[in-house]
Design an enzyme around this catalytic site. Structure first.
Site, short mmCIF file in Angstrom:
data_model
loop_
_atom_site.label_atom_id
_atom_site.label_comp_id
_atom_site.label_asym_id
_atom_site.label_seq_id
_atom_site.Cartn_x
_atom_site.Cartn_y
_atom_site.Cartn_z
N ARG A 1 44.69 68.66 22.39
CA ARG A 1 45.39 69.85 21.91
C ARG A 1 46.14 69.54 20.62
O ARG A 1 46.15 70.33 19.69
CB ARG A 1 46.38 70.38 22.96
CG ARG A 1 45.80 70.55 24.35
CD ARG A 1 44.64 71.52 24.42
NE ARG A 1 44.12 71.64 25.78
CZ ARG A 1 42.83 71.57 26.09
NH1 ARG A 1 41.92 71.34 25.16
NH2 ARG A 1 42.43 71.72 27.34
N ARG B 1 35.57 62.46 30.92
CA ARG B 1 37.03 62.53 31.10
C ARG B 1 37.49 61.50 32.14
O ARG B 1 38.68 61.19 32.21
CB ARG B 1 37.43 63.93 31.53
CG ARG B 1 37.09 65.01 30.51
CD ARG B 1 37.27 66.39 31.09
NE ARG B 1 38.66 66.65 31.42
CZ ARG B 1 39.07 67.63 32.23
NH1 ARG B 1 38.17 68.42 32.83
NH2 ARG B 1 40.35 67.81 32.46
N ASP C 1 48.03 69.25 27.66
CA ASP C 1 46.85 68.60 28.24
C ASP C 1 46.23 67.76 27.13
O ASP C 1 45.39 68.24 26.37
CB ASP C 1 45.88 69.65 28.76
CG ASP C 1 44.75 69.05 29.58
OD1 ASP C 1 44.72 67.82 29.74
OD2 ASP C 1 43.89 69.82 30.06
N HIS D 1 36.82 75.96 36.92
CA HIS D 1 37.22 77.05 36.04
C HIS D 1 36.43 78.33 36.36
O HIS D 1 36.89 79.44 36.07
CB HIS D 1 36.99 76.70 34.57
CG HIS D 1 37.91 75.63 34.06
ND1 HIS D 1 37.62 74.29 34.17
CD2 HIS D 1 39.11 75.72 33.45
CE1 HIS D 1 38.61 73.60 33.62
NE2 HIS D 1 39.53 74.43 33.18
N ASP E 1 46.65 72.61 39.03
CA ASP E 1 45.77 72.91 37.90
C ASP E 1 45.99 74.38 37.56
O ASP E 1 46.68 75.11 38.28
CB ASP E 1 44.32 72.62 38.28
CG ASP E 1 43.45 72.26 37.07
OD1 ASP E 1 43.88 72.51 35.93
OD2 ASP E 1 42.33 71.75 37.28
N LYS F 1 45.42 63.26 37.81
CA LYS F 1 44.67 64.44 38.27
C LYS F 1 43.22 64.05 38.56
O LYS F 1 42.75 63.01 38.09
CB LYS F 1 44.74 65.54 37.21
CG LYS F 1 44.11 65.18 35.85
CD LYS F 1 44.35 66.28 34.83
CE LYS F 1 43.68 65.92 33.51
NZ LYS F 1 43.99 66.90 32.45
N HIS F 2 42.50 64.81 39.33
CA HIS F 2 42.81 66.10 39.98
C HIS F 2 42.76 65.82 41.47
O HIS F 2 41.68 65.69 42.04
CB HIS F 2 41.79 67.16 39.60
CG HIS F 2 41.61 67.34 38.12
ND1 HIS F 2 40.82 66.50 37.34
CD2 HIS F 2 42.09 68.29 37.27
CE1 HIS F 2 40.82 66.95 36.08
NE2 HIS F 2 41.59 68.02 36.01
#
Length: 512
Positions: free
Chosen positions: A83, A145, A75, A188, A260, A175-176
């Site tokens: 990351r 984002r 990601d 989340h 996801d 996404k999403h």
């Protein structure tokens, strides 16, 4: 090769093929290598697996010693969500910055260079870009984002990003789906709900996904959101109406559909990860993202067993599982066929992230700002990071100001007394107040009110800038790309150059 693939039945191999699990550590554990030998076709990397690009390259080489065509997913959005550079911050601005510049050529170039670096580290599948239209400014999980809140802008930059990254041999995942931009809840933690009509969705949220499909995105990631206009009962990840009828049927998409993170509370808290996995594949998903939270062999075993048992019980057609597994293998073949050659580094554009960051910076000024000539006190008003961003990646301007003006001190503040505490900590030093999404946090706005009433020469730095605010302080600088690496040395020039223009910074004199 350190492990040997034992004879595994086709059903079990297909069940493993549709999983994209994470793991702990910076080298591959034995259980993961064994599962690759048994049919696992994808592995996901998270921040906990990364120390440097060289280490990631060694890790992916270790994984591919078990299976040459392995998909290695990550990601890596740039900006907030990184990351590969989790310890330092991204060298690339995120989507909101690119949307603010609105140069599709720049977006394409940024994505191509980011893709080149991922490919050099052995990563060939990126769970990006966000194709969400951030229509709700209070969205707690999308925000910077997204490329922006304008549908057409988001669509053209989504397409440019996909074209750029896939030109480097790294598959993208828009996404999403069908669009997470109009939510006020982070999936989340709970199940978001979007209550707008199908006409609004078609004209606003689906347009960037149509652009992604037209650009050839190899994958689309589903959202854990309830959209009653499309399916009044099931969230998108589990909805055949949304994944099969809409995405495949109406929009004509024929690539990989990946979920996801299946352990996110929107799914795990309502359906459980085993049932959620089975329902997602039955609905039309082809791959299950898991590993952000659960990243052990037991999780892989549980999900694989759930799929096998669902087929044997007649709850999941074996043909649907086989079709999903084949789509994963098809993406693996694409990645193998598009693997960069040894001369790919010749096309490197190492400064493109810095150029983009400079162009995205914005400043508004009240009065005649006095430059910083002495080490200031940096007061960081720190909100709780969402899980997608994480709390490992540094943000702010303190590190770079400390390099430019030795003796700079900093502190982090949160809550109702943040402004008074910052004043007390700063003493007589000039204050640089760093905020993030001030419009979403009343305590943060109140803290700035306290600071500016007492110290009107305060410099206010907004790290997000989703919502334009009134000028506050002598110099309000807004970086429209989240925390990134605008302050550590990697993007130091990107911080200095705009400050020279806006706040009188002269490198020779050491003023900001």
């Amino acid at each position: 090769m350190t492990t040997l693939a034992r004879a595994t039945d086709t059903l079990t191999r297909d069940a493993l093929a549709v999983l994209q699990p994470g793991f702990a550590g910076t080298t591959a554990p034995d259980w993961l290598l064994r599962r690759i030998g048994e049919g696992l076709a994808s592995v996901a990397l998270f921040g906990r697996n990364v120390t440097s690009p060289e280490q990631v390259a060694a890790l992916t080489a270790q994984l591919r010693a078990e299976r040459e065509d392995l998909l290695v997913a990550i990601d890596e959005e740039g900006g907030d969500v990184t990351r590969l550079e989790v310890r330092t911050g991204s060298s690339f601005p995120g989507n909101h910055a690119l949307g603010a510049v609105d140069d599709v050529g720049l977006t394409r170039a940024v994505a191509a260079e980011l893709g080149r670096r991922l490919a050099a580290a052995g990563v060939n599948f990126n769970w990006a870009p966000s194709a969400d239209v951030n229509s709700n400014p209070d969205n707690p999980v999308i925000g910077v984002r997204a490329f922006g809140s304008d549908t057409d802008l988001v669509a053209r930059h989504t397409a440019a990003y996909i074209t750029g990254m896939q030109s480097s041999g790294v598959a993208t995942s828009a996404k999403h789906f069908p669009g997470h931009g109009d939510t006020g809840i982070d999936s989340h933690h709970a199940m978001p709900r979007i209550d707008v009509g199908a006409d609004v969705l078609a004209e606003r949220d689906l347009v960037p996904f149509r652009a992604a499909i037209a650009a050839g995105s190899r994958a689309v990631m589903s959202a854990h959101i309830l959209v009653p206009a499309l399916d009044p009962e099931l969230p998108a990840t589990l909805s055949r109406r949304i994944l099969t009828d809409l995405l495949r049927g109406e929009l004509g998409y024929d690539g990989l559909i990946v979920t996801d993170g299946i352990e996110m509370k929107a799914i795990a808290g309502t359906y459980g990860i085993e049932r959620g996995t089975v329902m997602a594949i039955a609905a039309g998903a082809d791959a299950i993202c898991v590993g952000g939270g659960l990243h052990d062999e037991g999780t892989v075993r549980r999900l694989g067993d759930a799929l096998v048992e669902a087929v044997r019980a007649g709850e999941l057609p074996e043909e649907r599982l086989a079709d999903a597994a084949e789509r994963v293998r098809s993406l693996s073949r694409w990645a193998a066929e598009n693997r960069p050659t040894d001369g790919a580094s010749d096309t490197a554009d190492g400064d493109v992230g810095l150029r983009a960051a400079r162009r995205a910076l914005r400043v508004t000024v009240a009065g005649e700002p006095a430059p910083l000539t002495e080490a200031p006190y940096v007061a960081a008003f720190t909100p709780v990071a969402n899980i997608a961003v994480g709390d490992e990646t540094p943000w702010g301007v303190a590190a770079e100001l400390g390099r430019l003006l030795p003796g700079t001190e900093t502190g982090s503040f949160h809550g109702a007394d943040a402004g008074r505490e910052a004043l007390a900590a700063a003493g007589s030093r000039r204050i640089v107040a760093v905020v993030r999404d001030e419009h979403r946090h009343p305590w943060m706005a109140a803290a700035l009110d306290v600071l500016l009433a007492a110290r009107p020469d305060t410099v206010v730095v907004e790290m997000a800038g989703v919502v334009a605010r009134r000028v506050r302080g002598e110099c309000r600088r807004r970086r429209e790309y989240g925390h990134g690496q605008g302050c550590p040395p990697g993007n130091a020039a990107g911080t200095r150059a705009p400050c020279r223009r806006w706040c009188g910074y002269d490198e020779g004199a050491g003023a900001l």
